[in-house]
Design a protein around this motif. Sequence first.
Motif, mmCIF file in Angstrom:
data_model
loop_
_atom_site.group_PDB
_atom_site.id
_atom_site.type_symbol
_atom_site.label_atom_id
_atom_site.label_comp_id
_atom_site.label_asym_id
_atom_site.label_seq_id
_atom_site.Cartn_x
_atom_site.Cartn_y
_atom_site.Cartn_z
ATOM 1 N N MET A 128 0.818 -1.197 0.000
ATOM 2 C CA MET A 128 0.000 0.000 0.000
ATOM 3 C C MET A 128 0.865 1.265 0.000
ATOM 4 S SD MET A 128 -3.140 0.192 -0.317
ATOM 5 C CE MET A 128 -4.482 1.246 -0.098
ATOM 6 N N VAL A 129 2.000 1.212 0.722
ATOM 7 C CA VAL A 129 2.875 2.374 0.791
ATOM 8 C C VAL A 129 3.416 2.747 -0.586
ATOM 9 C CG1 VAL A 129 4.984 1.088 1.358
ATOM 10 C CG2 VAL A 129 4.778 3.452 2.059
ATOM 11 N N TYR A 130 3.694 1.748 -1.409
ATOM 12 C CA TYR A 130 4.232 2.019 -2.746
ATOM 13 C C TYR A 130 3.175 2.675 -3.635
ATOM 14 C CZ TYR A 130 7.895 -0.999 -0.990
ATOM 15 O OH TYR A 130 8.891 -1.529 -0.222
ATOM 16 N N ILE A 131 1.960 2.204 -3.539
ATOM 17 C CA ILE A 131 0.861 2.811 -4.313
ATOM 18 C C ILE A 131 0.666 4.262 -3.883
ATOM 19 C CG2 ILE A 131 -1.629 2.740 -4.747
ATOM 20 C CD1 ILE A 131 -1.398 -0.352 -4.474
ATOM 21 N N PHE A 132 0.692 4.513 -2.572
ATOM 22 C CA PHE A 132 0.511 5.870 -2.055
ATOM 23 C C PHE A 132 1.604 6.818 -2.559
ATOM 24 C CE2 PHE A 132 1.696 8.923 1.312
ATOM 25 C CZ PHE A 132 0.588 9.745 1.238
ATOM 26 N N THR A 133 2.867 6.415 -2.431
ATOM 27 C CA THR A 133 3.962 7.311 -2.808
ATOM 28 C C THR A 133 4.038 7.505 -4.322
ATOM 29 O OG1 THR A 133 5.486 5.431 -2.626
ATOM 30 C CG2 THR A 133 5.372 6.939 -0.750
ATOM 31 N N ILE A 134 3.882 6.443 -5.087
ATOM 32 C CA ILE A 134 3.937 6.572 -6.551
ATOM 33 C C ILE A 134 2.737 7.374 -7.059
ATOM 34 C CG2 ILE A 134 3.842 5.314 -8.755
ATOM 35 C CD1 ILE A 134 6.589 5.233 -7.368
ATOM 36 N N SER A 135 1.555 7.153 -6.492
ATOM 37 C CA SER A 135 0.371 7.929 -6.886
ATOM 38 C C SER A 135 0.574 9.407 -6.588
ATOM 39 C CB SER A 135 -0.873 7.435 -6.150
ATOM 40 O OG SER A 135 -1.166 6.113 -6.491
ATOM 41 N N SER A 136 1.130 9.711 -5.435
ATOM 42 C CA SER A 136 1.406 11.102 -5.074
ATOM 43 C C SER A 136 2.368 11.734 -6.069
ATOM 44 C CB SER A 136 2.004 11.190 -3.671
ATOM 45 O OG SER A 136 1.112 10.724 -2.705
ATOM 46 N N LEU A 137 3.412 11.012 -6.416
ATOM 47 C CA LEU A 137 4.393 11.523 -7.370
ATOM 48 C C LEU A 137 3.766 11.745 -8.744
ATOM 49 C CD1 LEU A 137 7.308 12.330 -7.997
ATOM 50 C CD2 LEU A 137 7.782 9.907 -8.458
ATOM 51 N N VAL A 138 2.989 10.781 -9.215
ATOM 52 C CA VAL A 138 2.342 10.897 -10.525
ATOM 53 C C VAL A 138 1.376 12.085 -10.545
ATOM 54 C CG1 VAL A 138 0.706 9.771 -12.113
ATOM 55 C CG2 VAL A 138 2.653 8.486 -11.184
ATOM 56 N N ILE A 139 0.596 12.241 -9.495
ATOM 57 C CA ILE A 139 -0.351 13.373 -9.419
ATOM 58 C C ILE A 139 0.410 14.697 -9.469
ATOM 59 C CG2 ILE A 139 -1.956 14.588 -7.879
ATOM 60 C CD1 ILE A 139 -2.923 11.734 -7.009
ATOM 61 N N ASN A 140 1.475 14.813 -8.689
ATOM 62 C CA ASN A 140 2.253 16.050 -8.695
ATOM 63 C C ASN A 140 2.862 16.336 -10.063
ATOM 64 O OD1 ASN A 140 1.646 16.438 -6.041
ATOM 65 N ND2 ASN A 140 3.713 16.168 -5.273
ATOM 66 N N ILE A 141 3.414 15.320 -10.696
ATOM 67 C CA ILE A 141 4.011 15.510 -12.021
ATOM 68 C C ILE A 141 2.941 15.916 -13.027
ATOM 69 C CG2 ILE A 141 5.123 14.317 -13.959
ATOM 70 C CD1 ILE A 141 6.784 12.796 -11.812
ATOM 71 N N LEU A 142 1.764 15.298 -12.965
ATOM 72 C CA LEU A 142 0.680 15.684 -13.864
ATOM 73 C C LEU A 142 0.262 17.141 -13.648
ATOM 74 C CD1 LEU A 142 -1.589 12.496 -13.928
ATOM 75 C CD2 LEU A 142 -0.237 13.450 -15.822
ATOM 76 N N ILE A 143 0.167 17.554 -12.394
ATOM 77 C CA ILE A 143 -0.180 18.949 -12.110
ATOM 78 C C ILE A 143 0.882 19.877 -12.701
ATOM 79 C CG2 ILE A 143 -0.462 20.694 -10.292
ATOM 80 C CD1 ILE A 143 -1.664 18.425 -8.538
ATOM 81 N N ILE A 144 2.149 19.539 -12.486
ATOM 82 C CA ILE A 144 3.244 20.360 -13.012
ATOM 83 C C ILE A 144 3.180 20.437 -14.537
ATOM 84 C CG2 ILE A 144 5.758 20.442 -13.310
ATOM 85 C CD1 ILE A 144 5.940 19.371 -10.377
ATOM 86 N N LEU A 145 2.843 19.337 -15.185
ATOM 87 C CA LEU A 145 2.777 19.314 -16.650
ATOM 88 C C LEU A 145 1.537 20.000 -17.211
ATOM 89 C CD1 LEU A 145 4.012 15.672 -17.349
ATOM 90 C CD2 LEU A 145 5.288 17.812 -17.705
#
Length: 150
Positions: A1-18
């Motif tokens: 679950m921790v991996y899904i949480f951290t990777i999802s957070s990173l993907v969301i942030n990168i999408l916002i930045i893009l």
Amino acid sequence: MVYIFTISSLVINILIILLVPIKLTRQDIYITWMFVTLNVLAADLFFGDVFDLYDLIDPGPQTYDLFVQMTLPATFGILYLNFMPKNKKSFIYYLLFWVIFSSLYELLSSYFGYVVYKGWKLWWTPIYFLITCLITRWHFYFARNKNTGH
């Protein structure tokens, strides 16, 4: 679950930045990335390893945690600086938002098992984020000032 949480957070942030208009220059982004990453690594080494107040996922250094520390906080830093208002009154509300958001995000990180508290007091978290946000703001303006150091 921790991996899904951290990777999802990173993907969301990168999408916002893009997807949102970025006011920062490539140099601003680079300097912010390095500054935030250095601060995160130093803070986690100091508070997590030296004082043993918390672990990130499991005790001891881990490749995955290093990846998270070198990416996720920097994306938050870029978003923080990109939308930061210049007006001091507006900045106070903005700062309050980020301190509360960051503190809640840390609690969520604990819930998903990324941060494992061992001696850290939860009331230290908003103080830490207040100081970190103010230092990051100062560093941003310091780095942008072409007349510094000469």
